[in-house]
Design a protein around this motif. Sequence first.
Motif, mmCIF file in Angstrom:
data_model
loop_
_atom_site.group_PDB
_atom_site.id
_atom_site.type_symbol
_atom_site.label_atom_id
_atom_site.label_comp_id
_atom_site.label_asym_id
_atom_site.label_seq_id
_atom_site.Cartn_x
_atom_site.Cartn_y
_atom_site.Cartn_z
ATOM 1 N N LYS A 99 0.857 -1.182 0.000
ATOM 2 C CA LYS A 99 0.000 0.000 0.000
ATOM 3 C C LYS A 99 0.892 1.231 0.000
ATOM 4 O O LYS A 99 1.974 1.223 0.600
ATOM 5 C CB LYS A 99 -0.904 -0.003 1.241
ATOM 6 C CG LYS A 99 -1.890 1.165 1.327
ATOM 7 C CD LYS A 99 -2.752 1.066 2.587
ATOM 8 C CE LYS A 99 -3.713 2.237 2.688
ATOM 9 N NZ LYS A 99 -4.581 2.142 3.907
ATOM 10 N N ARG A 156 -5.723 -5.558 -8.674
ATOM 11 C CA ARG A 156 -4.938 -5.417 -7.443
ATOM 12 C C ARG A 156 -3.704 -6.321 -7.431
ATOM 13 O O ARG A 156 -2.851 -6.194 -6.563
ATOM 14 C CB ARG A 156 -5.803 -5.739 -6.223
ATOM 15 C CG ARG A 156 -7.018 -4.848 -6.040
ATOM 16 C CD ARG A 156 -6.624 -3.442 -5.696
ATOM 17 N NE ARG A 156 -7.765 -2.593 -5.384
ATOM 18 C CZ ARG A 156 -7.710 -1.270 -5.366
ATOM 19 N NH1 ARG A 156 -6.564 -0.662 -5.624
ATOM 20 N NH2 ARG A 156 -8.785 -0.556 -5.089
ATOM 21 N N THR A 183 -5.892 -0.417 -1.218
ATOM 22 C CA THR A 183 -6.096 0.991 -0.872
ATOM 23 C C THR A 183 -6.961 1.117 0.381
ATOM 24 O O THR A 183 -7.183 2.218 0.876
ATOM 25 C CB THR A 183 -6.771 1.745 -2.036
ATOM 26 O OG1 THR A 183 -7.998 1.085 -2.372
ATOM 27 C CG2 THR A 183 -5.865 1.778 -3.261
#
Length: 449
Positions: A99, A156, A183
């Motif tokens: 992240k 992702r 996220t």
Amino acid sequence: MSAPALPRPAHHTAPALPGDLGRWFAETCERTYTRTRRIPLDALEGWHTDARTGDLVHDRGAFFSVEGLAVTAPGGPVPHWTQPILNQPETGVLGLLVKDFGGRPHALVQAKPEPGNAGGLQLAPTVQATRSNFTRAHGGRTVPYLRHFRSPPSRRLVADVRQSEQGAWFYRKSNRNMIVRTTEDVDVLPGHRWIPLRRIHGLLAAGDVVNMDARSVLACLPPPPGPAGRALHSGRDILRWLTGVRSRPALRTRPVPLRDLAGWHRTEHAVSHDDGRFFDIVAVEVRAGGREVRRWTQPMLRPCGTGVVAFLLTRVDGVPHVLVHAAAEPGSVDVAELTATVCCAPENYDGLPPAARPRFLDEVLDAPPGRVLFDALLSEEGGRFHHALNRYLIVAVDGPGTYESGGDHRWVTPRQLGALLRHSHYVTVQARTLLACLRGLTGPDGSPA
């Protein structure tokens, strides 16, 4: 010439970490640990010695077994041998959650102790679990964060590929290496922490801090942005060369009973080679804190020496290249994979024919200090191996020279290795570690500093 002896540390410990990371490690140590002691093989609980073969087998058929393997190497300096090997016919998950914080990529890692670690806690991936672990064959707690890696949306997924593990010790073992970008807000559980990816790469040079599984996953990251430069060999030529190596007469293997291995014997506490070389199969009792299970026993493979794993590195028209070796191992899935220039335990070659001695080993060990770009003692996977330590090196040489003349070595760029890592069973776990270490040396242009 015989190689200088590499000491096997009697009391190897991971180095102290600076600042906030060191304080977090120290706090985690108080509640998360493994304490391991050797026990007799017959004292294993939940395991048994097969009455027919002498193999060490889990009572429920879970986890792994220790079996025997006969190997024939056509044209090799050692044409035939037998050995124990770990058979774990299941694919685990090694998952790293990433992240961005403040525009910088971070990874969610855990401080994880393993029974075979030489220095206690290490940084591990977000999820590090065999199938037996995440299906709770041990009867313990569920694996945290596994849901992020069950069926992530493709947008992702940064990496998702099955990669092999040590083909000299494991029989055709693979793990699913995954990197998933998120996220969302993620609860940070005790023993877990977001750390900048750049800092994790830098810790590789600090010593035995980042575990083997994390290094394997880090190697699967896409290469840094920047010009690729011209490679000495095209990607197509590298694939053609490796296909040619894989098409030669290959190692032939067949299972044999563990009790019938020539040159090996079983005592109360170990299965060992008659010459005291290679490795032992031992049994341990583990008491743990902060793990899914608080106590268990298991067999482990304990190497008899410290290994050497090294890349020779040069520049061709300014572009860094590393020398890879297309090597066959008895447990390989597809005959041969690209491994480090040198990957061996030097002591294992004492008494063998000179032709068996690994090419370039002496060049690596005799390299002047100014040529050594990376040098760290790192351990292999502590869940199956007991104090398996390798000295990882990256050594600079002048020009491509005649290093490819033997036919089993080729100069490739780190970017080419990274491209091959998008596919399964091209690059060994040792070469993946060195690729991750190399990235820790990179400068702002993405080339080794």
